[in-house]
Scaffold this motif. Structure first.
Motif, PDB file in Angstrom:
ATOM      1  N   ASN A  12       0.833  -1.201   0.000  1.00 18.26           N
ATOM      2  CA  ASN A  12       0.000   0.000   0.000  1.00 18.26           C
ATOM      3  C   ASN A  12       0.874   1.261   0.000  1.00 18.26           C
ATOM      4  O   ASN A  12       0.631   2.193  -0.776  1.00 18.26           O
ATOM      5  CB  ASN A  12      -0.917  -0.015   1.231  1.00 18.26           C
ATOM      6  N   VAL A  62       0.531   7.288   5.654  1.00 18.60           N
ATOM      7  CA  VAL A  62       0.038   5.982   6.105  1.00 18.60           C
ATOM      8  C   VAL A  62       1.231   5.015   6.179  1.00 18.60           C
ATOM      9  O   VAL A  62       1.314   4.037   5.450  1.00 18.60           O
ATOM     10  CB  VAL A  62      -1.020   5.428   5.120  1.00 18.60           C
ATOM     11  N   ILE A  97      -3.993  -2.928  -3.526  1.00 18.93           N
ATOM     12  CA  ILE A  97      -4.481  -3.583  -2.301  1.00 18.93           C
ATOM     13  C   ILE A  97      -6.014  -3.548  -2.286  1.00 18.93           C
ATOM     14  O   ILE A  97      -6.631  -2.890  -3.115  1.00 18.93           O
ATOM     15  CB  ILE A  97      -3.927  -2.917  -1.021  1.00 18.93           C
ATOM     16  N   VAL A  98      -6.593  -4.244  -1.294  1.00 20.86           N
ATOM     17  CA  VAL A  98      -8.031  -4.141  -1.058  1.00 20.86           C
ATOM     18  C   VAL A  98      -8.226  -3.435   0.280  1.00 20.86           C
ATOM     19  O   VAL A  98      -7.715  -3.909   1.301  1.00 20.86           O
ATOM     20  CB  VAL A  98      -8.694  -5.531  -0.987  1.00 20.86           C
ATOM     21  N   ALA A  99      -8.910  -2.315   0.285  1.00 20.52           N
ATOM     22  CA  ALA A  99      -9.209  -1.628   1.541  1.00 20.52           C
ATOM     23  C   ALA A  99     -10.014  -2.573   2.422  1.00 20.52           C
ATOM     24  O   ALA A  99     -10.962  -3.191   1.957  1.00 20.52           O
ATOM     25  CB  ALA A  99      -9.993  -0.347   1.276  1.00 20.52           C
ATOM     26  N   CYS A 100      -9.623  -2.720   3.716  1.00 21.95           N
ATOM     27  CA  CYS A 100     -10.290  -3.718   4.564  1.00 21.95           C
ATOM     28  C   CYS A 100     -10.177  -3.376   6.031  1.00 21.95           C
ATOM     29  O   CYS A 100      -9.353  -3.963   6.705  1.00 21.95           O
ATOM     30  CB  CYS A 100      -9.718  -5.105   4.270  1.00 21.95           C
ATOM     31  N   PRO A 101     -10.975  -2.538   6.679  1.00 19.85           N
ATOM     32  CA  PRO A 101     -11.971  -1.769   5.945  1.00 19.85           C
ATOM     33  C   PRO A 101     -11.387  -0.537   5.257  1.00 19.85           C
ATOM     34  O   PRO A 101     -12.035   0.065   4.427  1.00 19.85           O
ATOM     35  CB  PRO A 101     -12.955  -1.346   7.054  1.00 19.85           C
ATOM     36  N   ALA A 151      -7.558   1.536   3.664  1.00 17.63           N
ATOM     37  CA  ALA A 151      -6.233   1.265   3.111  1.00 17.63           C
ATOM     38  C   ALA A 151      -5.204   1.165   4.234  1.00 17.63           C
ATOM     39  O   ALA A 151      -4.312   0.325   4.203  1.00 17.63           O
ATOM     40  CB  ALA A 151      -5.842   2.361   2.120  1.00 17.63           C
TER      41      ALA A 151
END
Lengths: 220, 292
Positions: free
Chosen positions: B103, B215, B109-113, B115
């Protein structure tokens, strides 16, 4: 209650939904509004965008959108290089726009046929955006719906002419906004709709006498 | 199908004799008007991206734009056999740090929940799936259970660091992950709820104080820690341990804590680690002192 894919998803390029995905969408919508291949880009960054754009890759993301990349395109990180290879001239400036959203960008674009546009928009969180000004007209455009935009002569009956074309094609208007610089001068109308705006619809709108231009922006 | 809290999900699951993931699938199908097969295939696509990001993550040697993170997942993944914690746990940490690094270096990536917390869930699931040989079908089911938990937390508290601090991002992710792991282990709906309470309770109050507003620090390594929290919560729930505070009250507590957290500790980089002398020095190197 949100949906399953609001929690697990979206698939995106990092690092930040507001500073990356939202920035790509701002660039994308600017490209659509320009309506032709961009050759020159100047972007003024305000607030958190100005402060952290290098760390978050906001500059790369904005240019990626202007190149037409989607928010999950792995070429986003190389967007500056790819833009240079295409001969696109770009420039970033830090500005203080006062009391606007902290993630605001002002995007100036020049296209291959000489068309220019200026778009002000903000990345308002979670990858969502809000375009607040197009070429001097105050607007509210989220990019969540297909939108028909008209530049027209401010006089009675224009709105009816355009909306009756939409009615003929059974296109439902979700949101609409008309703004003008002064009475009787040039005005801008944005109609966000629930259905796909085909070329036929846009072409018919362009035939309306009082319209200087009509174009559509797909949902992005 | 409607639910307002985790207790609703547990009750309906027991009443209808359907697992939580099935209730969530039905809910999503009603709400989105999507076909069940399309919902499943969308989740499958998410899972494929998650797996790819984990593999990329543990091999990553690239540094982020700022230079603050990159390369730690690889170090941990090369230490698996030597550590105190055992291979599965360290693997989860390596994957979580790795996905988070992907990221940070502008990978997919997959936001989960979100980023910022994207590594926690896929890392723990991958690590336990390799150990216990879970099938893809079982994993997809567990992802729907996790999503259901996240939906309730988003509704009744928050999943945004700017609103609720890191407890809302990494805390929520750990809670979702614990639920998924209990689902994979064949736990009851009640045990799913217990695991959520245990995981979330122990990350309450976690502040969001990112160095230079990025982040990266402490987010990347924190994904590794939170993944392990989730595994412990799942194991405790499966062992029969119960949270004294019911899960929905824990979620409410998270919301209350978020409300009273000062803004300076909610993603603004004004306090906490972000205000440490080293963070300020790094920030000045990155942005220059005189700029906006």
């Amino acid at each position: 209650m949100r949906g399953v894919f609001d929690i697990i998803g979206p698939i995106m390029i990092g690092p930040s939904s507001s500073h990356t995905a939202g920035a790509v969408r701002l660039g994308l919508i600017a490209r659509r509004i320009l309506g032709e291949e961009p050759v020159k880009v100047e972007i003024n960054l305000h607030g958190s965008f100005a402060r952290t754009y290098k760390g978050h890759g906001t500059d790369k993301a904005l240019i990626a959108g202007i190149l037409g990349f989607a928010t999950d395109d792995e070429r986003i990180k190389d967007a500056l290089l790819l833009a240079s290879e295409k001969g696109i001239i770009y420039q970033f400036k830090k500005v203080d726009l006062g009391a606007v959203h902290p993630n605001t960008a002002v995007i100036y674009l020049t296209g291959i046929n000489g068309r220019t546009t200026r778009i002000i928009g903000a990345s308002v969180g979670g990858g969502n955006i809000l375009i607040t000004n197009i070429d001097g007209y105050d607007v509210e455009l989220t990019g969540q719906y297909p939108a028909l935009i008209t530049i027209h002569h401010d006089c009675p009956g224009v709105i009816t002419k355009v909306t009756s074309i939409l009615a003929k094609y059974a296109i439902n208007v979700a949101f609409m906004r008309v703004s003008r610089q002064s009475r009787g001068a040039e005005a801008l109308m944005i109609l966000e709709v629930d259905d796909v705006l085909t070329e036929a619809v846009v072409a018919e709108c362009q035939m309306v006498d009082e319209l200087e231009n009509a174009f559509c922006i797909p949902a992005i | 199908m409607n639910f307002k809290c985790i207790e609703d999900l547990v009750q309906q699951s027991e009443l209808k004799k359907l697992p939580i993931y099935e209730l969530i699938l039905q809910y999503e199908s009603e709400k989105s008007q999507m076909e069940r097969a399309d919902i499943l295939s969308a989740m499958k696509k998410n899972w494929q991206v998650m797996k790819a990001s984990a593999e990329k993550g543990i091999a990553n040697q690239e540094k982020s734009n700022s230079g603050l993170v990159g390369g730690d997942a690889k170090k941990v993944s090369e230490y698996l056999e030597q550590g105190y914690m055992g291979k599965t746990v360290l693997k989860a940490a390596a994957y979580a740090i790795g996905i988070s690094e992907v990221n940070a270096v502008m990978g997919k990536i997959v936001a989960c929940p979100t980023a910022g917390s994207c590594g926690i869930l896929p890392a723990a699931i991958l690590a336990v799936a390799e150990q216990k040989k879970f099938t893809e079908e079982q994993i997809l089911n567990a992802l729907f259970t996790a999503a259901g938990i996240g939906m309730v937390i988003a509704q009744n508290a928050s999943i945004s660091g700017a609103e609720g601090g890191c407890q809302a991002e990494c805390g929520s992710a750990a809670a979702m992950t614990a639920a998924a792991l209990v689902e994979l282990a064949g736990g009851s709906p009640e045990q799913v709820a217990q695991s959520v309470a245990l995981a979330l309770k122990n990350l309450l109050g976690l502040v969001c104080d990112p160095v230079a507003g990025l982040v990266e620090v402490p987010c990347v390594k924190r994904n590794g820690f939170a993944s392990i929290y989730a595994m412990l919560a799942a194991d405790m729930a499966m062992a029969g341990v119960q949270s004294m505070i019911p899960v929905d009250e824990v979620i409410d507590a998270m919301y209350q804590i978020g409300n009273v957290l000062p803004k300076s500790l909610r993603e603004t980089a004004e306090a906490g680690l972000a205000a440490s002398p080293t963070a300020r020095r790094l920030e000045n190197t990155l942005y220059g002192k005189t700029e906006l």
